[in-house]
Write an enzyme that holds these catalytic residues in place. Structure first.
Site, mmCIF file in Angstrom:
data_model
loop_
_atom_site.group_PDB
_atom_site.id
_atom_site.type_symbol
_atom_site.label_atom_id
_atom_site.label_comp_id
_atom_site.label_asym_id
_atom_site.label_seq_id
_atom_site.Cartn_x
_atom_site.Cartn_y
_atom_site.Cartn_z
ATOM 1 N N GLU A 161 0.858 -1.184 0.000
ATOM 2 C CA GLU A 161 0.000 0.000 0.000
ATOM 3 C C GLU A 161 0.892 1.231 0.000
ATOM 4 O O GLU A 161 1.870 1.309 0.756
ATOM 5 C CB GLU A 161 -0.889 -0.008 1.249
ATOM 6 C CG GLU A 161 -1.738 1.247 1.413
ATOM 7 C CD GLU A 161 -2.575 1.180 2.696
ATOM 8 O OE1 GLU A 161 -3.051 0.076 3.040
ATOM 9 O OE2 GLU A 161 -2.710 2.218 3.353
ATOM 10 N N GLU A 166 -2.556 11.472 3.338
ATOM 11 C CA GLU A 166 -3.631 11.338 4.312
ATOM 12 C C GLU A 166 -3.583 12.543 5.242
ATOM 13 O O GLU A 166 -2.513 13.061 5.546
ATOM 14 C CB GLU A 166 -3.474 10.078 5.151
ATOM 15 C CG GLU A 166 -3.670 8.793 4.390
ATOM 16 C CD GLU A 166 -3.563 7.604 5.327
ATOM 17 O OE1 GLU A 166 -4.616 7.058 5.700
ATOM 18 O OE2 GLU A 166 -2.437 7.236 5.683
#
Length: 413
Positions: A161, A166
């Site tokens: 990932e 974020e």
């Protein structure tokens, strides 16, 4: 991600993945690597106000997410993800439950949206970026990230990932970039944070969040300022899970272990406004942007300079056009007009034709240029070949068992 960072988002239903990130002291900022010269994916979200995203590029996930204890229900269609008519995608989080949606904790309190390109587009290396304006407020959790395309076969975190960006609402000035893989997932993810100076909030303006991704290297930047680079040397001997195709994800979560739940200070609705998402091949990946010459001094050519999927690749008089400018990447691809040299139908037999196609990361788009001037597709162990040794303009190119003939000899660049 900041504590408690114990669980991950899941890819709802079939995808079954989870997400987190970890904070790390940022390296000093400096100029990011130059963006690339061949666009392989682009969405500028042009369309009428209220319309849904382009379904040829994105799919919409639906449902809730118990794995990270997020509070939202991801809805379908254009209910929470719609174009604004001004060149933006707007993902809206609302405090509502118009259809009696049920979540892991009971009746859902919020709706939002999550999009991905699984089954439609994958990237393997290049410059991956999104220009966005994030929401604000306690409990908000916007993200732009990627998952390994093999997640259905190997599961998470073996899939790998890459979290490009974020943010959690209680850190209005800071975003995070992280990698997760086998042995370094969840709270063990490896990453860094980037903060705006002087207490500026990311929600106040658009910013560009990007990674420059190459074999054994990922570099993060915000507005062109690099703040971390990761290589296998950072993993302490654990497996590097990032030399393969990944798909893209955009979402706006509400609540969860890391951001915490909204509170009385959180205003709704909140919006993640996406101006563009772009993937380009990297100038640093060995590109040539030059002709490939072969039999009778003629060039590898995209018929009619047509960038459509399935366009024949042929032999033609060299003319210096973009239809004959090929970028040879360190990812093994050969690209022109923003797409890849592709063996039709993933064929491996003698006579399988080649064409132009969206770059997928598949083995039928991998090529090796040898010192003997062969261009070999390793999957088939066959050479790029001029059909019937015919030097006429328009002769289709194919793969064929390597023979050393003049119709299989090429000069790249």
């Amino acid at each position: 991600m900041n504590s408690p960072r114990l669980l991950r988002r899941c890819l709802l239903a079939a995808l079954s993945a989870v997400l987190a990130a970890s904070a790390f002291t940022a390296a000093p900022a400096h100029a990011a690597p130059e963006a690339a010269d061949a666009t392989v994916f682009s969405d500028t979200f042009d369309g009428s106000a209220g319309s849904a995203v382009d379904s040829s590029k994105w799919q919409i996930e639906t449902g809730d997410n118990v794995n990270n204890h997020e509070r939202q229900y991801y809805t379908s269609g254009n209910k929470n993800a719609a174009l604004d008519g001004q060149g933006h995608l707007v993902i809206t989080a609302r405090r509502e439950n118009p259809a009696n949606y049920q979540c892991w904790y009971g009746t859902c309190q919020y709706t939002s949206a999550r999009l991905n390109t699984s089954g439609k587009f994958t990237a393997q290396y290049g410059h991956v970026e999104a220009r966005m304006k994030i929401p604000r407020g306690q409990g908000m959790w916007p993200a732009f990230w990627m998952l390994g395309n093999d997640i259905g076969q190997v599961g998470w975190p073996n899939s790998g990932e890459i979290d490009v960006m974020e943010n959690v609402g209680f850190e209005p000035s800071t975003v995070h970039g992280t990698i997760h893989g086998p042995g370094y997932s969840g709270s063990g993810g490896i990453g860094a944070g980037y903060s705006l100076p002087n207490g500026q909030a990311f929600a106040d303006a658009f910013h560009t969040f990007a990674v420059d991704w190459a074999p054994d290297s990922i570099t993060w930047s915000v507005d062109g300022n690099v703040y971390q680079r990761r290589t296998p040397a950072d993993l302490g001997g654990k497996a590097w899970a990032f030399n393969k195709p990944f798909f893209l994800i955009l979402n706006l979560a509400v609540g969860g272990y890391w951001p915490g739940d909204p509170d009385g200070s959180t205003a709704f609705p909140q919006q993640l406004v996406v101006d563009s998402v772009t993937v380009t091949t990297s100038n640093t990946s060995g590109g040539t942007g030059s002709p490939i010459t072969g039999l009778a001094g003629k060039c590898v050519d995209v018929a009619g300079a047509n960038p459509a999927n399935g366009t024949a690749v042929q032999l033609y008089d060299c003319n210096g056009t973009t239809a004959q400018k090929w970028t040879v990447g360190s990812d093994g691809t050969m690209r022109a007009l923003g797409k890849c040299l592709d063996v039709v139908g993933n064929g491996t037999a003698d006579g399988s034709k080649v064409q132009l196609w969206d770059c997928t990361g598949g083995p039928n788009q991998k090529w090796t240029v040898t010192g003997a001037r062969d261009i070999v597709n390793p999957q088939a162990n066959k050479c790029l070949d001029v059909t019937d040794n015919n030097s006429a303009n328009g002769t289709r190119l194919q793969i064929w068992s390597c023979s050393g003939g003049a119709n299989q000899k090429w000069t790249v660049g």
